[in-house]
Scaffold this motif. Structure first.
Motif, PDB file in Angstrom:
ATOM      1  N   UNK A  47      49.467  43.521  32.651  1.00 62.03           N
ATOM      2  CA  UNK A  47      51.186  42.825  32.378  1.00 62.03           C
ATOM      3  C   UNK A  47      51.815  43.218  32.911  1.00 62.03           C
ATOM      4  N   UNK A  48      52.090  42.190  33.499  1.00 59.98           N
ATOM      5  CA  UNK A  48      53.504  42.427  34.595  1.00 59.98           C
ATOM      6  C   UNK A  48      54.774  42.461  33.574  1.00 59.98           C
ATOM      7  N   UNK A  49      55.114  43.468  33.303  1.00 63.23           N
ATOM      8  CA  UNK A  49      56.832  43.410  31.964  1.00 63.23           C
ATOM      9  C   UNK A  49      56.255  42.699  31.312  1.00 63.23           C
ATOM     10  N   UNK A  53      48.832  38.008  33.475  1.00 65.21           N
ATOM     11  CA  UNK A  53      48.900  37.568  34.674  1.00 65.21           C
ATOM     12  C   UNK A  53      47.129  38.098  34.690  1.00 65.21           C
ATOM     13  N   UNK A  54      47.224  36.639  35.266  1.00 63.91           N
ATOM     14  CA  UNK A  54      45.026  36.579  35.516  1.00 63.91           C
ATOM     15  C   UNK A  54      45.026  36.503  36.678  1.00 63.91           C
ATOM     16  N   UNK A  55      44.255  37.465  37.397  1.00 58.39           N
ATOM     17  CA  UNK A  55      43.743  37.889  38.850  1.00 58.39           C
ATOM     18  C   UNK A  55      42.417  37.825  38.846  1.00 58.39           C
ATOM     19  N   UNK A  56      42.069  37.356  39.656  1.00 54.17           N
ATOM     20  CA  UNK A  56      40.792  37.052  40.126  1.00 54.17           C
ATOM     21  C   UNK A  56      40.882  37.566  41.363  1.00 54.17           C
ATOM     22  N   UNK A  57      39.820  38.433  42.193  1.00 50.00           N
ATOM     23  CA  UNK A  57      39.617  38.827  43.232  1.00 50.00           C
ATOM     24  C   UNK A  57      38.095  38.963  43.907  1.00 50.00           C
ATOM     25  N   UNK A  58      38.232  39.124  45.022  1.00 51.40           N
ATOM     26  CA  UNK A  58      36.795  39.066  45.628  1.00 51.40           C
ATOM     27  C   UNK A  58      37.087  39.293  47.419  1.00 51.40           C
TER      28      UNK A  58
END
Length: 328
Positions: A47-49, A53-58
């Motif tokens: 949640x940004x304000x 926002x969907x984020x994927x990290x690897x």
């Protein structure tokens, strides 16, 4: 014709129109439900304000942000590309606002909305999500429309961006106008009235044809439409967001380009000379002279999707950018 008959005919027409509207909206909703079930979010929703926002990290290592282009989502990088980088970078992939599983700010939502998020605003939203997961001094790669957002990222935070990698990136004003698909669907009335029938009835053959045109002159990888979740773009809100952003991009590029000389960070530009969607001579060639620390790599015979069809060259550019920034 009597008044009574005229009223009756009018009621028949109204009934037919209302029935058609109900059928279109029902079918569009059914297709969206199928797409949502088939292609759920792969990463975290931050949640940004008030905006998801969907984020994927690897992986692990220096931070590397990947920003996808128009009509896409972060799955474009998960087919193979991110796997080839995650042994030496923490790869951070975002869905841009309104696409994939990322939402839009309240002032750009709604069927009759005609506004869109600028590249600078998109970058700021993604930066808010990046802050939440501790991203620091990233190398930022942008493909196609994502290149404009990557430039926005650097313009927003020039001292906190280690380097840029521009891949077939939109960066400069183009001559002429966009086709009807964007100029109609990118308007408030087009988004409300034309988008739903497209979502309801667009055949798979049209999707496949669009993908083939994006990859030309190379063939699209087998199964690309399924792997990238092309059906996610064929949702009413997503299609509106995509066409509005593209339709309204040019004046923002004009304004941004006036500030490029201020960006002194290392920049690697990769562009195929057979790209007819974002032509090299209009975008990356002039950009290589506008950015003080830019290096341009031209890929002979390559079209708009080098991170798929010439991935080695793009990966080498990422490594060069990271090395020039002192991260490797």
């Amino acid at each position: 014709m009597t008044l009574k008959k005229s009223v009756r005919n009018l009621l028949v027409v109204v009934a037919i129109v209302l029935t058609l509207v109900v059928v279109i909206q029902w079918r569009a909703g059914a297709r969206e439900a199928q797409a949502n079930a088939a292609y759920p979010a792969q990463g975290r929703i931050i949640d940004v304000d008030g905006v998801p926002v969907h984020v994927l990290t690897q992986g692990s290592g220096p931070d590397l942000v990947l920003i996808h282009g128009a009509s896409g989502n972060l799955r474009d990088f998960t087919i193979d590309f991110a796997d080839r980088l995650s042994d030496r970078y923490r790869v951070i992939m975002f869905d841009r606002p309104g696409l994939g599983w990322s939402g839009r700010p309240s002032d750009t939502k709604g069927a009759w909305n005609g506004a869109s998020e600028t590249p600078l605003e998109q970058a700021a939203l993604l930066q808010g999500a990046a802050d939440a997961i501790g991203v620091e001094s990233p190398v930022v790669l942008g493909h196609s429309f994502g290149g404009a957002v990557a430039l926005g990222w650097a313009l927003n935070r020039p001292e906190e961006t280690a380097a840029l990698v521009m891949v077939s990136a939109v960066s400069n004003p183009w001559p002429g106008k966009l086709g009807w698909y964007y100029t109609v669907n990118g308007t408030s009335w087009g988004g409300a009235l034309v988008v739903p029938p497209i979502v309801a009835f667009a055949p798979q053959s049209a999707v496949n044809s669009s993908i083939e045109s994006i990859f030309e002159p190379q063939p699209a990888p087998e199964g690309y439409a399924t792997d990238v979740g092309a059906e996610l773009t064929l949702r009413r809100a997503t299609l509106r967001a995509n066409t509005q952003q593209v339709n309204q991009l040019r004046p923002h590029i004009v304004d941004m380009s006036k500030r490029y000389a201020d960006l002194t960070l290392p920049t690697e530009i990769v562009h195929g000379d057979a790209d007819t969607i974002v032509p090299l001579e209009i975008h990356s060639d002039p950009l290589s002279r506008q950015l003080p620390a830019a290096a341009l790599t031209i890929l002979p015979g390559i079209g708009h999707m080098p991170h798929h069809v010439a991935a080695d060259a793009v990966i080498e550019a990422i490594d060069r950018a990271a090395a020039r920034a002192g991260l490797r």
